[in-house]
Design a protein around this motif. Structure first.
Motif, mmCIF file in Angstrom:
data_model
loop_
_atom_site.group_PDB
_atom_site.id
_atom_site.type_symbol
_atom_site.label_atom_id
_atom_site.label_comp_id
_atom_site.label_asym_id
_atom_site.label_seq_id
_atom_site.Cartn_x
_atom_site.Cartn_y
_atom_site.Cartn_z
ATOM 1 N N PRO A 251 0.794 -1.236 0.000
ATOM 2 C CA PRO A 251 0.000 0.000 0.000
ATOM 3 C C PRO A 251 0.826 1.286 0.000
ATOM 4 C CG PRO A 251 0.161 -0.815 2.226
ATOM 5 C CD PRO A 251 0.910 -1.802 1.364
ATOM 6 N N ASP A 252 2.153 1.184 0.147
ATOM 7 C CA ASP A 252 2.953 2.412 0.259
ATOM 8 C C ASP A 252 3.465 2.901 -1.098
ATOM 9 O OD1 ASP A 252 4.760 0.435 -0.277
ATOM 10 O OD2 ASP A 252 5.983 0.743 1.513
ATOM 11 N N TRP A 253 3.152 2.166 -2.187
ATOM 12 C CA TRP A 253 3.530 2.538 -3.546
ATOM 13 C C TRP A 253 5.041 2.693 -3.699
ATOM 14 C CZ3 TRP A 253 -0.171 2.002 -7.065
ATOM 15 C CH2 TRP A 253 -1.495 2.042 -6.628
ATOM 16 N N GLN A 254 5.755 1.834 -2.991
ATOM 17 C CA GLN A 254 7.211 1.831 -3.093
ATOM 18 C C GLN A 254 7.629 1.128 -4.383
ATOM 19 O OE1 GLN A 254 9.129 -0.251 0.080
ATOM 20 N NE2 GLN A 254 11.197 0.091 -0.702
ATOM 21 N N SER A 255 8.595 1.719 -5.096
ATOM 22 C CA SER A 255 9.116 1.097 -6.307
ATOM 23 C C SER A 255 10.153 0.053 -5.924
ATOM 24 C CB SER A 255 9.756 2.154 -7.220
ATOM 25 O OG SER A 255 10.326 1.555 -8.372
ATOM 26 N N ILE A 256 9.943 -1.175 -6.396
ATOM 27 C CA ILE A 256 10.880 -2.253 -6.098
ATOM 28 C C ILE A 256 11.270 -2.955 -7.396
ATOM 29 C CG2 ILE A 256 9.980 -2.607 -3.763
ATOM 30 C CD1 ILE A 256 8.531 -5.104 -4.849
ATOM 31 N N SER A 257 12.423 -3.578 -7.387
ATOM 32 C CA SER A 257 12.899 -4.358 -8.530
ATOM 33 C C SER A 257 13.043 -5.806 -8.088
ATOM 34 C CB SER A 257 14.245 -3.809 -9.027
ATOM 35 O OG SER A 257 14.747 -4.601 -10.082
ATOM 36 N N VAL A 258 12.388 -6.712 -8.797
ATOM 37 C CA VAL A 258 12.410 -8.122 -8.404
ATOM 38 C C VAL A 258 12.947 -8.965 -9.553
ATOM 39 C CG1 VAL A 258 10.559 -7.966 -6.703
ATOM 40 C CG2 VAL A 258 9.984 -8.319 -9.091
ATOM 41 N N ASN A 259 13.787 -9.935 -9.218
ATOM 42 C CA ASN A 259 14.277 -10.883 -10.213
ATOM 43 C C ASN A 259 13.140 -11.811 -10.613
ATOM 44 O OD1 ASN A 259 16.968 -9.934 -10.157
ATOM 45 N ND2 ASN A 259 17.343 -11.086 -8.272
ATOM 46 N N GLN A 260 13.000 -12.030 -11.906
ATOM 47 C CA GLN A 260 11.873 -12.814 -12.398
ATOM 48 C C GLN A 260 12.314 -13.829 -13.444
ATOM 49 O OE1 GLN A 260 8.734 -13.141 -11.786
ATOM 50 N NE2 GLN A 260 8.146 -11.388 -10.533
ATOM 51 N N THR A 261 11.617 -14.962 -13.454
ATOM 52 C CA THR A 261 11.708 -15.914 -14.559
ATOM 53 C C THR A 261 10.421 -15.794 -15.354
ATOM 54 O OG1 THR A 261 13.084 -17.451 -13.289
ATOM 55 C CG2 THR A 261 11.925 -18.333 -15.208
ATOM 56 N N PHE A 262 10.536 -15.418 -16.610
ATOM 57 C CA PHE A 262 9.378 -15.239 -17.489
ATOM 58 C C PHE A 262 9.239 -16.415 -18.436
ATOM 59 C CE2 PHE A 262 10.294 -10.954 -16.161
ATOM 60 C CZ PHE A 262 9.048 -10.334 -16.083
ATOM 61 N N HIS A 263 8.014 -16.854 -18.630
ATOM 62 C CA HIS A 263 7.678 -17.741 -19.733
ATOM 63 C C HIS A 263 6.961 -16.876 -20.759
ATOM 64 C CE1 HIS A 263 8.341 -20.605 -16.464
ATOM 65 N NE2 HIS A 263 8.584 -21.508 -17.402
ATOM 66 N N TYR A 264 7.336 -16.978 -22.014
ATOM 67 C CA TYR A 264 6.795 -16.071 -23.017
ATOM 68 C C TYR A 264 6.547 -16.799 -24.329
ATOM 69 C CZ TYR A 264 11.398 -16.221 -25.126
ATOM 70 O OH TYR A 264 12.561 -16.673 -25.727
ATOM 71 N N VAL A 265 5.685 -16.193 -25.141
ATOM 72 C CA VAL A 265 5.439 -16.689 -26.491
ATOM 73 C C VAL A 265 5.087 -15.487 -27.368
ATOM 74 C CG1 VAL A 265 2.974 -17.130 -26.058
ATOM 75 C CG2 VAL A 265 4.150 -18.384 -27.889
ATOM 76 N N ILE A 266 5.498 -15.552 -28.629
ATOM 77 C CA ILE A 266 5.214 -14.500 -29.603
ATOM 78 C C ILE A 266 4.138 -14.993 -30.567
ATOM 79 C CG2 ILE A 266 6.135 -13.071 -31.461
ATOM 80 C CD1 ILE A 266 7.309 -12.354 -28.777
ATOM 81 N N TYR A 267 3.117 -14.145 -30.765
ATOM 82 C CA TYR A 267 2.073 -14.447 -31.744
ATOM 83 C C TYR A 267 2.128 -13.416 -32.865
ATOM 84 C CZ TYR A 267 -0.061 -17.171 -27.926
ATOM 85 O OH TYR A 267 -0.295 -18.055 -26.915
ATOM 86 N N PRO A 268 2.427 -13.830 -34.085
ATOM 87 C CA PRO A 268 2.342 -12.881 -35.210
ATOM 88 C C PRO A 268 0.873 -12.643 -35.556
ATOM 89 C CG PRO A 268 3.282 -14.978 -35.920
ATOM 90 C CD PRO A 268 2.897 -15.143 -34.501
ATOM 91 N N ILE A 269 0.550 -11.435 -35.982
ATOM 92 C CA ILE A 269 -0.811 -11.118 -36.399
ATOM 93 C C ILE A 269 -0.752 -10.347 -37.712
ATOM 94 C CG2 ILE A 269 -1.792 -11.088 -34.087
ATOM 95 C CD1 ILE A 269 -1.555 -8.071 -34.080
ATOM 96 N N ARG A 270 -1.886 -10.318 -38.418
ATOM 97 C CA ARG A 270 -1.984 -9.623 -39.700
ATOM 98 C C ARG A 270 -0.866 -10.021 -40.662
ATOM 99 N NH1 ARG A 270 -4.010 -3.447 -38.300
ATOM 100 N NH2 ARG A 270 -5.846 -4.048 -37.128
ATOM 101 N N SER A 271 -0.817 -11.316 -40.910
ATOM 102 C CA SER A 271 0.146 -11.860 -41.883
ATOM 103 C C SER A 271 1.593 -11.540 -41.531
ATOM 104 C CB SER A 271 -0.173 -11.329 -43.289
ATOM 105 O OG SER A 271 -1.489 -11.658 -43.649
ATOM 106 N N GLY A 272 1.890 -11.470 -40.229
ATOM 107 C CA GLY A 272 3.264 -11.276 -39.796
ATOM 108 C C GLY A 272 3.724 -9.846 -39.758
#
Length: 289
Positions: A251-272
């Protein structure tokens, strides 16, 4: 009118419309928009997209031999599919605003207020809370994975962005709990200055302890690896990346930086010609100090 008040009004009117149209939204099936359009006496015409610059949907006046109780309009939607369902829901929200909102309710609304109302209405029409709860156990924190998001958005025939937005709403309202987060990124300019074309947050879904603003560049949130992968990763292939994510913590709106592991995928749209990225990340309780 405050944004929260507009969102509350849109939610209530969407619920009223579902009831008026006799829609049961407690089963895990797509909301039948054609039935709703029929209840509003709005014929729907689908046309082939003949130009990338053409708007996806528009509601037109039409001529009829005998005007109906609800007025005299038709909705033209360019293209079909899941993405166009939001376009149709958006057009139906225009009709409801015309029928159900008094002039005094909206005369002070700005263009942003109108956009907020129409977007909120369309989201709640496609994904009312009761429909969300048909695919989510409210007693167990929801673990978002790319596979689950892909399955559910297809099952309920809503866009990934719409699904994530409504899950985020429901978590904030306390209707369900998110165990982790997800984001959708697209290439765009800054909303205010119209500069710095780059991969930016389009939709964010995160546990309520964290706030991550939309339209921010991935790189400005510490996501340098994801920013590069956005342009270079193979499409339709789930990958893993390590990054630091900068968030504001309630609730204090403190800016923090956290190490993360992301799972991601790319979707092309409109014929790439364009692309979007879907990525999931851990929530606050999953990160060890």
């Amino acid at each position: 009118m405050a944004t929260k008040a507009i969102a509350k009004l849109a939610k209530r009117l969407a619920s009223d419309l579902l009831k008026e149209a006799g829609i049961n939204s407690e089963a895990p099936t797509p909301v039948p928009l054609q039935k709703i359009a029929k209840a509003l006496d709005v014929p729907v015409v689908y046309r082939e997209m003949d130009s990338p610059l053409r708007a996806e949907a528009v509601i037109w006046e039409r001529t009829a031999a005998q005007p109906s109780l609800f007025g005299d309009v038709k909705a033209e939607i360019w293209g079909q599919g899941i993405q166009k369902r939001f376009a149709l829901a958006h057009e139906l929200s225009h009709r409801v605003a015309h029928l159900w909102l008094a002039k005094g309710q909206t005369e002070s609304w700005t263009n942003k207020d109108w956009k907020d109302f129409l977007d909120e209405f369309a989201g709640h029409l496609l994904l009312p809370n009761s429909l969300l709860l048909s695919v989510v156990n409210p007693n167990t924190p929801l673990e978002l994975t790319i596979q689950w998001i892909d399955l559910v958005h297809r099952q309920l025939r809503v866009s990934i962005s719409c699904l994530l937005k409504r899950l985020n709403d429901a978590d904030y309202e306390g209707i369900l709990r998110l165990a982790n987060g997800a984001l959708v990124a697209t290439p765009a300019l800054s909303a205010k200055q119209k500069t710095n074309y780059a991969p930016r947050i389009q939709t964010i879904c995160a546990p309520r302890q964290w706030f991550i603003p939309s339209n921010r560049r991935l790189s400005s949130l510490g996501l340098h690896s994801l920013s590069k992968l956005f342009w270079n990763a193979d499409p339709f292939t789930i990958g893993i990346a390590e990054d630091k994510l900068i968030v504001l913590q309630r609730p204090d709106w403190q800016s923090i930086s956290v190490n993360q592991t992301f799972h991601y995928v790319i979707y092309p749209i409109r014929s790439g010609e364009q692309k979007v990225m879907l990525a999931t990340f851990r929530g606050p309780h999953q990160i060890l100090s």
